[in-house]
Write a protein that holds these residues in place. Structure first.
Motif, short mmCIF file in Angstrom:
data_model
loop_
_atom_site.label_atom_id
_atom_site.label_comp_id
_atom_site.label_asym_id
_atom_site.label_seq_id
_atom_site.Cartn_x
_atom_site.Cartn_y
_atom_site.Cartn_z
N GLY A 6 -0.39 3.10 1.05
CA GLY A 6 0.63 2.33 0.34
C GLY A 6 2.02 2.91 0.54
N TYR A 7 2.12 4.23 0.50
CA TYR A 7 3.43 4.87 0.66
C TYR A 7 3.96 4.66 2.08
CZ TYR A 7 7.06 8.44 0.80
OH TYR A 7 8.26 9.10 0.94
N GLU A 42 1.71 -5.70 -0.02
CA GLU A 42 0.44 -5.04 0.25
C GLU A 42 0.48 -3.59 -0.23
OE1 GLU A 42 -2.48 -4.26 4.13
OE2 GLU A 42 -0.58 -5.37 4.35
N ALA A 43 1.62 -2.94 0.01
CA ALA A 43 1.77 -1.55 -0.43
C ALA A 43 1.66 -1.45 -1.95
CB ALA A 43 3.12 -1.01 0.04
N LEU A 44 2.28 -2.38 -2.66
CA LEU A 44 2.24 -2.36 -4.13
C LEU A 44 0.80 -2.49 -4.63
CD1 LEU A 44 3.66 -2.30 -6.85
CD2 LEU A 44 4.02 -4.77 -6.64
N THR A 45 0.02 -3.36 -3.99
CA THR A 45 -1.39 -3.52 -4.39
C THR A 45 -2.16 -2.22 -4.21
OG1 THR A 45 -1.34 -5.86 -3.76
CG2 THR A 45 -3.50 -4.81 -3.92
N TRP A 100 8.95 4.20 -5.67
CA TRP A 100 9.61 3.90 -4.40
C TRP A 100 9.34 2.48 -3.94
CZ3 TRP A 100 13.73 5.49 -2.60
CH2 TRP A 100 14.06 5.51 -1.25
N VAL A 101 8.10 2.00 -4.08
CA VAL A 101 7.80 0.64 -3.65
C VAL A 101 8.49 -0.38 -4.58
CG1 VAL A 101 5.63 0.29 -4.95
CG2 VAL A 101 5.99 -0.89 -2.77
N LEU A 102 8.56 -0.07 -5.87
CA LEU A 102 9.27 -0.98 -6.78
C LEU A 102 10.75 -1.05 -6.43
CD1 LEU A 102 7.55 -0.01 -10.17
CD2 LEU A 102 7.33 -2.20 -8.95
N PHE A 103 11.33 0.09 -6.05
CA PHE A 103 12.73 0.10 -5.62
C PHE A 103 12.91 -0.77 -4.37
CE2 PHE A 103 16.02 2.25 -2.94
CZ PHE A 103 17.14 1.83 -3.67
#
Length: 589
Positions: A467-468, A479-482, A503-506
């Motif tokens: 994901g990171y 997809e990363a957030l999932t 980081w993914v939310l940003f």
């Protein structure tokens, strides 16, 4: 030992089944008068109980399994027959065998059958208490402990406190109440008094704990656990002479080596010089005790006296005792003194044991730093042949050493060979995925992480890593957030996953939510990479002052961290921070 036990078990079992009955009483044997010249009296016949036909084969199977050393098969058969026959002898055999095999669930099941048939049996009650205490079920264990205590056998009441601080407070209160009731029955039981003293100490009730210890000392003035607890209480209360009672006992009993050893270990937390003195006394009493020699070597090494430490380690080698530890620490000392060839020589003599992997890691690092790449390959290949059970770990160590030194291609070749030999190795596939990411081979990286997840869908580390990377290196943010969300469900307090979530939310434009996760991550793990992310989000949110403070702190910790420097360069703020005292940034390559 166990061939004899097998025969005894079988004979005892068949005798028990053939000579006892649950609804018949065994008649007391008649007392014969030994008259000179008379024939030996005929033995009184015992009532017989035939073995059920369905049990004959399983019991024979168990006997022959014991003779072959197939103890697991024997245990399964004995345990099954204990349930079928309701025979105390069979249940006791099953209990003993399960304990020997360290199978606590089967041990507890067998001993519970035994207790149903012989509820007052002291050994059965003691075994049940020990097993239940080990499973942190002290309230169930306590009645069995009481049976043991009433039989004039010393019950090990402190066992009840295993994991005491992890059981719910209501259960703690119930246990304390139960112990208090038993104290009324056994007011001078030393183990019971010790247990109460330990509980008081756990709750910081030091005067009450000391009062229990004082009573205990009237019964057993040399009780080691009590003397050590008293010393810890006095240390906690910062008394000037916390060890005076132990010292007085040792003055009167200088040969009490067990107490002196515990005292020496306790001193290592507060006074290394005094600890060394006690270990020296012990070593003089037992000059060939390798454990004491190792302790003295490590204490002297801690105090910076490598010369004396080496003398003790060489003494261990002369005695041929704990040689692996001796060679390992001699290697460490040689490294500290920049005697690399001596260090390598010692590390090479560490055989498979506790220090084996650490010795190989340090040896490989020395060889790589000195440019001896072919020797690294030859050494690790030779070790994988010599110690095949360590092959997977050795592949991982070799690859990690190469990648840490920047030799990514060589590291990947090692991992390819390792995965060919161990295709199901999660550790090797994860390592190769990280090397692939460093080489910008995201296809290989993702393939390896997907392979791990196919085998273990709940691997939070792999979920987070994938994901990171998708967040950082692609536009596949949904997809990363999932993936990261699933990782966070599995491990909600892991700072690395909190950082990934922030980081993914940003990256998805959810700045306020991002700050919440990144702040938590940085509070738990103030790593420069987390600082880079938190600072960037604060900067983007208009709070440049807070961002600068976060970056300043990270630069003080690691002024050349690549992710942090790249972030500052990208945002055009590295020149600003370069002028801050103590945070000078090295020139970009």
């Amino acid at each position: 030992m166990y061939r004899t036990l097998a025969t005894v078990c079988c004979l005892a079992l068949l005798t028990a089944c053939a000579s006892t009955s649950h609804d018949e009483e065994i008649a007391a044997p008649a007392i014969a008068v030994d008259t000179p010249g008379s024939a030996p009296p005929e033995p009184t016949p015992l009532p017989e109980r035939p073995i059920p036909e369905s049990s004959v084969y399983p019991l024979i199977l168990a006997e022959f399994a014991m003779r072959r050393g197939d103890y697991n098969t024997a245990l399964d058969a004995y345990l099954e027959q204990a349930r079928v026959l309701n025979d105390a002898g069979v249940a006791s055999h099953a209990t003993h065998l399960a304990q020997y095999l360290r199978r606590p669930a089967q041990s507890l099941e067998a001993v519970q059958i035994w207790l149903e048939l012989e509820p007052d049996n002291v050994e059965a009650n003691n075994t049940a208490a020990t097993l239940l205490a080990g499973q942190q079920r002290p309230l169930e264990a306590l009645p069995h402990m009481a049976v043991v205590a009433r039989s004039d056998v010393q019950a090990n009441f402190p066992l009840l406190l295993q994991g005491f601080n992890q059981i719910p407070p209501p259960q703690q209160a119930q246990l304390v109440a139960g112990l208090n009731e038993l104290v009324q029955e056994f007011p001078l039981d030393p183990a019971l008094l010790m247990t109460q003293a330990l509980i008081h100490a756990e709750f910081q009730q030091f005067p009450e704990s000391q009062a229990k210890l004082d009573t205990l000392f009237t019964v057993d003035p040399l009780q080691h656990q009590a003397l050590l607890l008293e010393a810890r209480i006095r240390l906690n209360q910062q008394e000037k002479k916390p060890f005076r009672h132990i010292e007085a006992v040792l003055q009167d009993n200088p040969e009490d080596t067990r107490l002196r050893l515990e005292y020496a270990k306790l001193l290592t937390n507060t006074d290394m010089a005094a600890a060394r003195q006690q270990f020296e006394i012990l070593s003089a009493q037992s000059p060939e005790d390798a454990d004491l020699l190792l302790s003295l070597a490590l204490i002297n090494r801690e105090n910076g006296d490598d010369l004396v430490a080496r003398a003790y380690l060489n003494q261990m080698l002369a005695l041929d005792a704990r040689s692996d530890e001796a060679h390992y620490y001699l290697g460490r000392i040689a490294e500290d003194r920049d005697e690399q060839s001596d260090a390598v020589r010692h590390y090479q003599q560490v055989s498979d044991g506790r220090q084996y992997l650490a010795a190989n890691q340090r040896l490989g690092q020395i060889l790589i730093e000195s440019g001896q790449f072919s020797q690294v390959m030859d050494w690790f290949n030779g070790q994988r042949t010599a110690v095949p059970d360590r092959s997977e770990q050795l592949y991982n160590i070799e690859a990690d050493l190469l990648s840490s030194a920047g030799y990514l291609g060589a590291s990947r070749e090692v991992l390819n060979r390792g995965i060919a030999a161990f295709p199901d190795s999660t550790a090797l596939r994860y390592a190769r995925s990280m090397v692939g990411e460093q080489q910008n081979d995201l296809v290989q990286m993702e393939a390896d992480l997907r392979a791990i997840l196919a085998h273990d869908p709940n691997n939070a580390t792999a979920l987070n890593a994938l994901g990171y990377t998708l967040t950082n290196r692609t536009n596949r943010h949904d997809e990363a957030l999932t993936l990261i969300s699933r990782a966070l469900e599995l491990d909600p307090e892991e700072p690395a996953i909190l950082d990934s979530m922030g980081w993914v939310l940003f990256r998805k434009g959810r700045v306020e939510e991002s700050l919440s996760y990144l702040t938590r991550a940085y509070a738990a793990f103030p790593d420069p990479e987390v600082a880079a992310h938190l600072g960037e989000v604060l900067w983007a949110n208009g709070d440049k002052e807070s961002a600068t403070r976060v970056w300043q702190g990270a630069l003080l910790k690691d002024p050349n961290h690549p992710v942090l420097l790249a972030t500052l360069e990208r945002l055009g703020v590295s020149t600003t921070l370069r002028t801050l005292p103590g945070t000078e940034v090295a020139p970009q390559q």
